[in-house]
Write an enzyme that holds these catalytic residues in place. Structure first.
Site, PDB file in Angstrom:
ATOM      1  N   THR A  80      79.646 -22.916  82.980  1.00 38.14           N
ATOM      2  CA  THR A  80      79.011 -21.619  82.712  1.00 38.14           C
ATOM      3  C   THR A  80      78.836 -20.761  83.951  1.00 38.14           C
ATOM      4  O   THR A  80      78.607 -19.555  83.844  1.00 38.14           O
ATOM      5  CB  THR A  80      77.622 -21.828  82.074  1.00 38.14           C
ATOM      6  N   CYS A 112      70.542 -24.174  87.812  1.00 43.51           N
ATOM      7  CA  CYS A 112      69.271 -24.378  87.114  1.00 43.51           C
ATOM      8  C   CYS A 112      68.310 -25.257  87.893  1.00 43.51           C
ATOM      9  O   CYS A 112      68.695 -25.976  88.817  1.00 43.51           O
ATOM     10  CB  CYS A 112      69.517 -25.068  85.758  1.00 43.51           C
ATOM     11  N   CYS A 121      65.227 -27.494  83.398  1.00 44.64           N
ATOM     12  CA  CYS A 121      65.732 -26.471  82.478  1.00 44.64           C
ATOM     13  C   CYS A 121      65.870 -27.036  81.066  1.00 44.64           C
ATOM     14  O   CYS A 121      66.375 -28.147  80.874  1.00 44.64           O
ATOM     15  CB  CYS A 121      67.081 -25.940  82.958  1.00 44.64           C
ATOM     16  N   ARG A 130      70.829 -26.787  77.006  1.00 48.07           N
ATOM     17  CA  ARG A 130      71.666 -27.945  76.685  1.00 48.07           C
ATOM     18  C   ARG A 130      72.301 -28.514  77.948  1.00 48.07           C
ATOM     19  O   ARG A 130      72.790 -27.768  78.797  1.00 48.07           O
ATOM     20  CB  ARG A 130      72.757 -27.523  75.695  1.00 48.07           C
ATOM     21  N   ARG A 133      75.287 -18.353  89.678  1.00 44.55           N
ATOM     22  CA  ARG A 133      74.249 -17.330  89.509  1.00 44.55           C
ATOM     23  C   ARG A 133      73.017 -17.983  88.867  1.00 44.55           C
ATOM     24  O   ARG A 133      73.137 -19.003  88.173  1.00 44.55           O
ATOM     25  CB  ARG A 133      74.749 -16.189  88.636  1.00 44.55           C
ATOM     26  N   CYS A 141      70.099 -19.152  86.477  1.00 45.04           N
ATOM     27  CA  CYS A 141      69.934 -19.294  85.027  1.00 45.04           C
ATOM     28  C   CYS A 141      68.805 -18.374  84.551  1.00 45.04           C
ATOM     29  O   CYS A 141      67.732 -18.330  85.157  1.00 45.04           O
ATOM     30  CB  CYS A 141      69.610 -20.741  84.695  1.00 45.04           C
ATOM     31  N   CYS A 165      94.597 -55.902 100.502  1.00 48.94           N
ATOM     32  CA  CYS A 165      94.066 -56.523 101.718  1.00 48.94           C
ATOM     33  C   CYS A 165      93.291 -57.806 101.396  1.00 48.94           C
ATOM     34  O   CYS A 165      92.996 -58.600 102.300  1.00 48.94           O
ATOM     35  CB  CYS A 165      93.195 -55.536 102.487  1.00 48.94           C
TER      36      CYS A 165
END
Length: 355
Positions: free
Chosen positions: A32, A36, A40, A43, A65, A67, A316
């Site tokens: 999105t 947040c 928050c 979802r 940006r 929330c 190894c």
């Protein structure tokens, strides 16, 4: 740098909407483009779609940006109306280079708005606007946008001015910003989870997640090649997971994964030799040194073994002491013993089947 274990801890706090972590870290949501608070109520995305930051400014510089639901920049205070106006205006016009007249046009007293902004966000309004502007530019550049396009959209007429501003804020000039991304995924095995770093071309790292020094190893790889490392899957990563599953079931004796050797010429020689050790067999450090032309390089062979970043794929674990003892495995001697016994068991099965 936030370690992998911290990221997992933070993700659990994020899933639990834990208010105790508010202000401790911030979560960027890749799907999105927002970031947040841990608490928050929106979802929750999958772990691989999250990026974690210790400060809001880091999240802004990464191109996220704030929330609108949890308002991550408001902790622990509510945002005054005039400060929210400034945030909204930056989102609407991130390229704007702010002047006193711009505050007046919004009906704001410049000095008051700037003071309140600093009180709430712990950064000046100029820092915020620049961080948001450069974060958008960085995100676009790393996604393939031309630098000149981002320079103009950020409001810079000259390339030098944009590069100077970018370097001052980001710490590196535009040309040194990572354009390659490594995808990190976890693979479950009978002897513990493994961390896998790949892109669409190579496997760069495959290690047990609790290997000592793993975080430092990842950081060196990131810094050396200027990689971004995010969680996700690639076709190479899927092949690694599939072939490891076959290996542990005794259905695969060799791997066919394109690998990236990150080491010195001598280390690469040693790793090439390790790959040639047949399944179910072992060599001593001394024997490998002799095969490479210098019996006195036993310690160097041991060092190259320890520097191997591709556990199991570069075997190894098949290297032992001259007296037959199991020594020097970064994943732990119990794992080394398990792998050797696993290979011996399935090799014996193959021999029996051929009789």
């Amino acid at each position: 740098m936030i370690t992998i274990s911290q990221q997992q801890e933070f993700y659990q706090a994020f899933l639990g909407k834990d208010h105790a972590y508010d202000g401790i870290f911030f979560v960027g949501i890749k799907t999105t483009g927002i970031f947040c608070h841990p608490s928050c109520r929106a979802r929750k995305p999958k772990f691989e779609n999250c990026a974690f930051y210790k400060t809001a400014e880091e999240a802004l510089l990464a191109g996220f940006r704030p929330c609108k639901i949890c308002q991550p920049l408001s902790f622990p205070q509510l945002i005054p109306e005039e400060v929210q106006k400034l945030v909204d205006e930056v989102e609407a016009h991130p390229e704007k280079r702010w002047k006193e007249a711009d505050f007046s046009a919004l009906g704001l007293n410049s000095a008051t708005a700037r003071r309140k902004f600093k009180e709430i966000y712990q950064m000046t309004f100029v820092q915020y606007a620049r961080a948001r502007r450069m974060g958008i530019a960085l995100k676009a550049i790393t996604q393939g946008s031309k630098v000149i396009d981002q320079q103009l959209q950020a409001g810079y007429e000259s390339a030098s001015g944009f590069n100077d501003a970018f370097t001052k804020i980001m710490g590196n000039p535009v040309k040194k910003i990572a354009v390659q991304t490594l995808m990190a995924s976890f693979i479950s095995t009978p002897i513990g989870r493994m961390l896998c770093l790949t892109n669409d071309e190579y496997l760069y790292l495959l290690e047990f997640e609790n290997r000592r020094g793993l975080e430092r190893e990842i950081e060196r790889l990131r810094e050396k090649y200027n990689f971004r490392i995010i969680y996700g899957q690639t076709t190479i990563g899927q092949r690694v997971e599939e072939q490891l599953r076959e290996y542990f079931k005794g259905e695969r004796f060799e791997f066919s994964i394109p690998v990236f050797y990150d080491g010195s010429p001598f280390q690469k020689q040693v790793w090439d030799r390790l790959v040639q050790i047949p399944y179910g067999q072992t060599l001593s450090y001394q024997e490998i040194a002799v095969q490479l032309g210098d019996k006195n390089k036993v310690r160097a062979v041991g060092g190259a073994n320890g520097a191997n970043k591709l556990a199991i794929i570069i075997p190894c674990h098949r290297v032992i002491a001259q007296n037959g003892r199991l020594t020097g495995y970064a994943g732990g001697l119990e794992r080394k013993k398990y792998l050797l016994e696993l290979e011996q068991k399935y090799m014996n099965r193959e021999i029996e089947n051929k009789k």
